[in-house]
Design a protein around this motif. Structure first.
Motif, PDB file in Angstrom:
ATOM      1  N   SER A  75      78.866 -43.987 -12.064  1.00  0.00           N
ATOM      2  CA  SER A  75      77.470 -45.684 -12.702  1.00  0.00           C
ATOM      3  C   SER A  75      76.745 -46.050 -11.759  1.00  0.00           C
ATOM      4  N   PHE A  76      77.195 -45.385 -10.344  1.00  0.00           N
ATOM      5  CA  PHE A  76      75.518 -47.100  -9.737  1.00  0.00           C
ATOM      6  C   PHE A  76      74.751 -46.487  -9.549  1.00  0.00           C
ATOM      7  N   PHE A  77      74.232 -44.879 -10.191  1.00  0.00           N
ATOM      8  CA  PHE A  77      73.109 -43.865  -9.960  1.00  0.00           C
ATOM      9  C   PHE A  77      72.343 -44.216 -11.088  1.00  0.00           C
ATOM     10  N   HIS A  78      71.039 -44.233 -11.005  1.00  0.00           N
ATOM     11  CA  HIS A  78      70.403 -44.002 -12.092  1.00  0.00           C
ATOM     12  C   HIS A  78      71.144 -41.674 -12.612  1.00  0.00           C
ATOM     13  N   PRO A  79      71.322 -41.577 -13.775  1.00  0.00           N
ATOM     14  CA  PRO A  79      71.333 -39.763 -14.042  1.00  0.00           C
ATOM     15  C   PRO A  79      70.405 -38.993 -13.739  1.00  0.00           C
ATOM     16  N   GLY A 111      65.121 -54.982 -14.704  1.00  0.00           N
ATOM     17  CA  GLY A 111      65.298 -55.768 -15.267  1.00  0.00           C
ATOM     18  C   GLY A 111      67.078 -56.101 -15.937  1.00  0.00           C
ATOM     19  N   THR A 112      67.644 -55.594 -16.045  1.00  0.00           N
ATOM     20  CA  THR A 112      68.952 -55.652 -16.189  1.00  0.00           C
ATOM     21  C   THR A 112      69.909 -55.692 -14.897  1.00  0.00           C
ATOM     22  N   ARG A 113      69.666 -54.367 -14.381  1.00  0.00           N
ATOM     23  CA  ARG A 113      71.046 -54.230 -13.399  1.00  0.00           C
ATOM     24  C   ARG A 113      70.176 -53.473 -12.563  1.00  0.00           C
ATOM     25  N   TRP A 114      70.605 -53.095 -11.083  1.00  0.00           N
ATOM     26  CA  TRP A 114      69.986 -52.297 -10.170  1.00  0.00           C
ATOM     27  C   TRP A 114      71.311 -50.883 -10.196  1.00  0.00           C
ATOM     28  N   TRP A 115      69.689 -49.847  -9.666  1.00  0.00           N
ATOM     29  CA  TRP A 115      69.983 -48.394 -10.133  1.00  0.00           C
ATOM     30  C   TRP A 115      70.361 -48.476  -9.103  1.00  0.00           C
ATOM     31  N   SER A 172      79.555 -54.925 -14.389  1.00  0.00           N
ATOM     32  CA  SER A 172      78.520 -55.296 -14.268  1.00  0.00           C
ATOM     33  C   SER A 172      78.474 -56.147 -12.735  1.00  0.00           C
ATOM     34  N   ALA A 173      79.272 -56.510 -12.417  1.00  0.00           N
ATOM     35  CA  ALA A 173      79.168 -57.218 -10.567  1.00  0.00           C
ATOM     36  C   ALA A 173      79.196 -56.091  -9.752  1.00  0.00           C
ATOM     37  N   ASP A 174      79.491 -54.721  -9.691  1.00  0.00           N
ATOM     38  CA  ASP A 174      79.023 -53.942  -9.314  1.00  0.00           C
ATOM     39  C   ASP A 174      77.209 -53.415  -8.887  1.00  0.00           C
TER      40      ASP A 174
END
Length: 181
Positions: A68-72, A155-159, A36-38
């Motif tokens: 995990s940083f990228f949207h699928p 709304g939760t994280r960056w992608w 989550s920190a990433d």
């Protein structure tokens, strides 16, 4: 005629905006979960991106962290020239990894951000991230360029939705001063 123009706009909104807002972007349940920190901030995801791609020759990168940083549905899009013609190679995340693995095993690669311009509207952010590329961590850069990175905040994280890049070697001219050149 103004009512016809507004009617057309209303139909467009009903056909395209409402379904898009009512449906999830895509299923991410089988995608690697990030630390989550990433992905907590723009700074965090960009710093983590550069960190995850950098390393010495022969060292396997943490590809699940990278994914995990990228949207699928994200795309990585290098530009280049072949026989004087400019072209692109749009790649999904896994295709990029398969293409990059052999190069990273045979040669060190360190990418360092040197400048950033950020623009945000709503859920999306665009940044021009100027970089230097090195073969060893403390070596002189062998190339510089700009990563055009598009991010989504759900709304939760960056992608990361896409990275589209040019290098000075490909373009054949220096990076403009406004982008850290």
């Amino acid at each position: 005629m103004p009512s016809m123009r507004y009617g057309t706009l209303l139909i467009f909104c009903l056909l395209f905006a409402v379904p898009a807002a009512g449906q999830p972007a895509s299923d991410t349940s089988d995608w690697p979960a990030p630390d989550s920190a990433d992905v907590a901030s723009i700074e965090a995801i960009i710093t983590s991106l550069y960190d995850s791609i950098s390393g010495p020759a022969g060292e396997e990168r943490d590809w699940d962290r990278f994914r995990s940083f990228f949207h699928p549905e994200a795309r990585l899009i290098p530009t280049g020239k072949v026989q004087g013609q400019v072209g692109v190679v749009p790649l999904g995340v896994d295709a990029y990894i398969e293409r990059a693995k052999p190069a990273f095993l045979n040669s060190g690669f360190y990418e360092v951000e040197t400048s950033r311009k950020v623009e945000t509207y709503g859920y999306m952010t665009h940044l021009f991230s100027t970089y230097e590329a090195r073969l060893e961590e403390d070596a002189e850069p062998f190339d510089r360029g700009i990563n055009s990175i598009q991010l989504l905040h759900d709304g939760t994280r960056w992608w990361i939705m896409s990275i589209f890049w040019n290098s000075e070697a490909t373009v054949g001219e220096p990076i403009p001063e406004m982008y850290g050149g």
